[in-house]
Design an enzyme around this catalytic site. Structure first.
Site, mmCIF file in Angstrom:
data_model
loop_
_atom_site.group_PDB
_atom_site.id
_atom_site.type_symbol
_atom_site.label_atom_id
_atom_site.label_comp_id
_atom_site.label_asym_id
_atom_site.label_seq_id
_atom_site.Cartn_x
_atom_site.Cartn_y
_atom_site.Cartn_z
ATOM 1 N N LYS A 96 0.859 -1.187 0.000
ATOM 2 C CA LYS A 96 0.000 0.000 0.000
ATOM 3 C C LYS A 96 0.890 1.230 0.000
ATOM 4 O O LYS A 96 2.028 1.183 0.469
ATOM 5 C CB LYS A 96 -0.888 0.018 1.250
ATOM 6 C CG LYS A 96 -2.132 0.871 1.105
ATOM 7 C CD LYS A 96 -3.226 0.174 0.322
ATOM 8 C CE LYS A 96 -4.458 1.017 0.161
ATOM 9 N NZ LYS A 96 -5.597 0.234 -0.349
HETATM 10 P P1 NAD Z 1 -12.855 8.460 -2.633
HETATM 11 O O1 NAD Z 1 -11.823 9.467 -2.344
HETATM 12 O O2 NAD Z 1 -13.334 8.292 -4.030
HETATM 13 O O3 NAD Z 1 -14.157 8.705 -1.740
HETATM 14 C C1 NAD Z 1 -14.128 8.869 -0.355
HETATM 15 C C2 NAD Z 1 -15.375 9.666 0.008
HETATM 16 O O4 NAD Z 1 -15.507 9.726 1.422
HETATM 17 C C3 NAD Z 1 -15.311 11.104 -0.512
HETATM 18 O O5 NAD Z 1 -16.525 11.421 -1.151
HETATM 19 C C4 NAD Z 1 -15.086 11.919 0.762
HETATM 20 O O6 NAD Z 1 -15.631 13.224 0.673
HETATM 21 C C5 NAD Z 1 -15.804 11.060 1.787
HETATM 22 N N1 NAD Z 1 -15.343 11.296 3.152
HETATM 23 C C6 NAD Z 1 -14.097 11.605 3.585
HETATM 24 N N2 NAD Z 1 -14.095 11.764 4.909
HETATM 25 C C7 NAD Z 1 -15.351 11.529 5.329
HETATM 26 C C8 NAD Z 1 -15.989 11.527 6.594
HETATM 27 N N3 NAD Z 1 -15.306 11.811 7.706
HETATM 28 N N4 NAD Z 1 -17.307 11.246 6.653
HETATM 29 C C9 NAD Z 1 -18.006 10.960 5.529
HETATM 30 N N5 NAD Z 1 -17.468 10.953 4.311
HETATM 31 C C10 NAD Z 1 -16.152 11.220 4.212
HETATM 32 O O7 NAD Z 1 -12.286 7.089 -2.041
HETATM 33 P P2 NAD Z 1 -12.712 5.613 -2.416
HETATM 34 O O8 NAD Z 1 -11.797 5.127 -3.463
HETATM 35 O O9 NAD Z 1 -14.188 5.536 -2.601
HETATM 36 O O10 NAD Z 1 -12.297 4.840 -1.083
HETATM 37 C C11 NAD Z 1 -13.147 4.784 0.063
HETATM 38 C C12 NAD Z 1 -12.723 3.607 0.940
HETATM 39 O O11 NAD Z 1 -12.756 2.411 0.152
HETATM 40 C C13 NAD Z 1 -11.309 3.693 1.505
HETATM 41 O O12 NAD Z 1 -11.297 3.082 2.775
HETATM 42 C C14 NAD Z 1 -10.496 2.853 0.545
HETATM 43 O O13 NAD Z 1 -9.324 2.329 1.127
HETATM 44 C C15 NAD Z 1 -11.501 1.763 0.232
HETATM 45 N N6 NAD Z 1 -11.219 1.053 -1.022
HETATM 46 C C16 NAD Z 1 -11.192 1.701 -2.229
HETATM 47 C C17 NAD Z 1 -10.936 0.978 -3.384
HETATM 48 C C18 NAD Z 1 -10.965 1.608 -4.755
HETATM 49 O O14 NAD Z 1 -10.907 0.864 -5.752
HETATM 50 N N7 NAD Z 1 -11.079 2.906 -4.891
HETATM 51 C C19 NAD Z 1 -10.678 -0.404 -3.313
HETATM 52 C C20 NAD Z 1 -10.723 -1.038 -2.083
HETATM 53 C C21 NAD Z 1 -11.002 -0.300 -0.943
#
Ligand code: NAD
Length: 478
Positions: A109
Site C-alpha cells: 500500500k
Molecule cells: P474516494 O476518495 O473516491 O471517496 C471517499 C469519500 O468519502 C469522498 O466522497 C469523501 O468526501 C468522503 N469522506 C471523507 N471523509 C469523510 C468523513 N469523515 N465522513 C463521511 N465521508 C467522508 O475514495 P474511495 O476510493 O471511494 O475509497 C473509500 C474507501 O474504500 C477507503 O477506505 C479505501 O481504502 C476503500 N477502497 C477503495 C478501493 C478503490 O478501488 N477505490 C478499493 C478497495 C477499498
C-alpha cells in the site's frame, strides 16, 4: 479525542488484533505466524516540488507487507491523515484480501500526505510524477514487483500519470503499462475498473442473500429488494455501491453521509441527484430532497437493514458501536470498524461482512487489467465473433423449427438478439468479478457455518486467507 477513543488501538494494531484472534484457532508452525503478521518493509520518502514560487516538501510511503507472491499490490492514497501506521495496516489487509480472492499478489500500500483539493490539476500532476519517480527508481512501482492502484483521493487520472512516468523511465519495457492498474481505458485500463469496488460490494451482498442460514444470523429475511441502506462516503466506492443496489436490486438508500454532514430520507434518496449536487456544491449541505443532519457520523446510528461505511477507517468505535442499529454491516472501506467496536457488535449479534472480502472487487478487476496489459490484447478480441457465429448456427436451426411447427411453438421475441451477442470486455470483467466474489464468500461462509469455534465472518475470512498465505510460504521453504 474522547477518553474512550484514546483507548482504541491504532489501525495497524486493530488489524493485528483481528489477525491474532484468527491465528489462535490455527495450528501454524512456530514463527510462521509472526512472519505473516509483520510488515516486511516500509519506505518513507520526502521530496520537494517547486510550486507557487517556492519548494514544497511532501511525505509519502510505500509499504510491502508480504511478498510471498510478486508483484505485490495495493492502492495509493492521497489524504492528510496518511501515516506509516495507516499504510502498514492497509498493506496487511491487501495481503489477506489478495489471498482471499485468489489474486496472485502479495500485499502492499502507498500513501501521500496531501489534501488533493488544495492543488490545481497541473500541480497535482507534478507532485504525482515526482512521487512516482521516487518509488519507481526503487522498484516500488514495477510491473513484476510492485503494482499500485487507486485508493482514497486518487483515481484514473493519477494512475495515468504514474503509468506515463514509469514509461518515460523505462522506455524499452514492453510491459510498462502493467506497472499500475486503475488506468483510464485509453491508457491501457480495462472496462469496469472504475466501478469495480462498488460493483464488488453489490455482488458480495447478493451472494450473502443467497445463503439463508447467513441471512438468518443477521436476523434478516428475503432479498436485497426493499432493504434500507445507509452509506457513508459518497466517493468512488460508496456512490457506485449505492447506485447499483438502488437501480438493480431495489434497495432503498435512506441515508448518505459525507464530510460536511448527512442526508436522510426514509422513503429513499435519489442517488444520481445527490451525486450531482455534491459535484456542483462540494458537499451534501443544501440538498433539498432529504433532511440534512450536520453531525453526519450520527447517521451511522440510523435505523436501517444494511450499513455501508465506504469512507475511511475507525468510524465505528468504542463510542458509537453500541448505538449502531443495522443488523448487517458491509465494510466497503478498509478498517471502518475498530477491533473494540468489532467485539461490541459481535456481542450484539450484528453480522459484519469484513473489508478484506467486501471491497476486494477493486483488486480483482485490477488483476484482470494487469493480465490484459501483460497479454497486450483486450479480453474477448479473439473469441467474440467466433462465439457469435456458433450461436448463429443454433438460431438458424431454431428458425427452421419455428417455421415447421407453425403456431405450436415460436422463439421468445428478444431471444435471438440476446443469444447472438458475444460477450464484450465489460461483460467478461463483470462475469469474472461475480465469480470471484461468489467463490470467496462461499469459502468464508463454509468456515463460519462449519466450525463451532468460529462465530463471525471476519475470523472466517482471516482463517481462509492466512491459511493460503501460510501454504505459499511453506511452498517457498520458509
Ligand atoms: P474516494 O476518495 O473516491 O471517496 C471517499 C469519500 O468519502 C469522498 O466522497 C469523501 O468526501 C468522503 N469522506 C471523507 N471523509 C469523510 C468523513 N469523515 N465522513 C463521511 N465521508 C467522508 O475514495 P474511495 O476510493 O471511494 O475509497 C473509500 C474507501 O474504500 C477507503 O477506505 C479505501 O481504502 C476503500 N477502497 C477503495 C478501493 C478503490 O478501488 N477505490 C478499493 C478497495 C477499498
Amino acid at each position: 479525542m474522547s477518553n474512550t477513543a484514546a483507548n482504541e488501538p491504532t489501525f495497524r494494531e486493530s488489524v493485528d488484533l483481528m489477525f491474532n484472534r484468527a491465528v489462535a484457532l490455527m495450528d501454524l508452525p512456530p514463527g510462521l505466524e509472526e512472519k505473516i503478521r509483520v510488515c516486511n518493509a516500509t519506505y518513507t520518502v520526502r521530496f520537494g516540488v517547486r510550486l507557487r514560487g517556492q519548494i514544497q516538501t511532501f511525505v509519502g510511503y510505500r509499504s510491502v507487507h508480504s511478498d510471498h507472491m510478486e508483484p505485490v499490490k495495493g492502492g495509493i492514497r492521497y489524504a492528510t491523515s496518511v501515516n506509516q501506521d495507516e499504510v502498514e495496516a492497509l498493506a496487511a489487509l491487501m495481503t489477506y484480501k489478495c489471498a482471499l480472492v485468489e489474486a496472485p499478489f502479495g500485499g502492499s500500500k502507498g500513501g501521500l500526505c496531501i489534501d488533493p483539493r488544495k492543488f490545481e490539476e497541473y500541480e497535482l500532476e507534478m507532485i504525482t510524477r515526482r512521487f512516482a519517480y521516487e518509488l519507481a527508481k526503487r522498484d516500488l512501482i514495477n510491473p513484476s514487483q510492485n503494482v499500485p492502484a487507486p485508493d482514497m483521493g486518487t483515481g484514473e487520472r493519477e494512475m495515468s500519470w504514474i503509468a506515463d512516468q514509469y514509461g518515460r523511465m523505462n522506455t524499452t519495457d514492453i510491459n510498462a503499462r502493467a506497472c499500475v492498474t486503475g488506468k483510464p481505458p485509453h491508457a491501457g485500463g480495462i472496462a469496469g475498473r472504475v466501478e469495480a469496488t462498488g460493483r464488488g460490494v453489490q455482488y458480495a451482498l447478493r451472494e450473502f442473500f443467497r445463503h439463508p442460514e447467513d441471512i438468518a444470523k443477521a436476523g434478516l429475511s428475503g432479498t436485497l429488494d426493499g432493504k434500507t441502506v445507509v452509506v457513508q462516503g459518497f466517493g468512488n466506492v460508496g456512490y457506485h455501491a449505492a447506485k447499483f443496489l438502488a437501480e438493480e436490486d431495489g434497495s432503498i438508500i435512506v441515508g448518505i453521509i459525507e464530510r460536511d454532514g448527512a442526508l436522510v430520507d426514509d422513503s429513499g434518496l435519489d442517488v444520481e441527484a445527490v451525486r450531482n449536487w455534491i459535484a456542483n456544491h462540494g458537499g451534501v449541505r443544501g440538498y433539498a430532497d432529504g433532511t440534512y443532519v450536520e453531525d453526519g457520523a450520527k447517521v451511522l446510528e440510523h435505523e436501517c437493514d444494511i450499513l455501508i461505511p465506504a469512507a475511511l477507517e475507525g468510524v465505528i468505535h468504542l463510542d458509537n458501536a453500541n448505538e449502531i442499529k443495522a443488523p448487517l454491516i458491509i465494510e466497503a472501506a478498509n478498517g471502518p470498524v475498530t477491533a473494540n467496536a468489532d467485539e461490541i457488535l459481535r456481542k450484539k449479534g450484528a453480522v459484519i461482512i469484513p473489508d478484506m472480502y467486501a471491497n476486494a472487487g477493486g483488486v480483482t478487476v485490477s488483476y484482470f487489467e494487469w493480465v490484459k496489459n501483460l497479454s497486450h490484447i483486450r479480453f474477448g478480441r479473439m473469441g467474440r465473433r467466433q462465439e457469435e457465429a456458433r450461436h448463429q448456427l443454433i438460431v438458424d436451426e431454431l428458425h427452421r423449427l419455428d417455421e415447421q411447427l407453425g403456431d405450436a411453438w415460436s422463439m421468445t421475441p428478444d431471444f435471438k438478439e440476446k443469444y447472438l451477442r458475444g460477450a464484450d470486455e465489460l461483460e467478461l470483467v463483470r462475469s469474472g468479478l461475480d465469480d470471484t466474489m461468489r467463490i470467496a464468500y462461499q469459502s468464508c461462509s463454509q468456515v463460519w457455518n462449519e466450525r463451532d469455534d468460529v462465530s463471525d465472518l471476519r475470523t472466517a475470512s482471516y482463517l481462509v486467507a492466512i491459511d493460503r498465505v501460510a501454504t505459499s510460504y511453506r511452498a517457498k521453504g520458509l
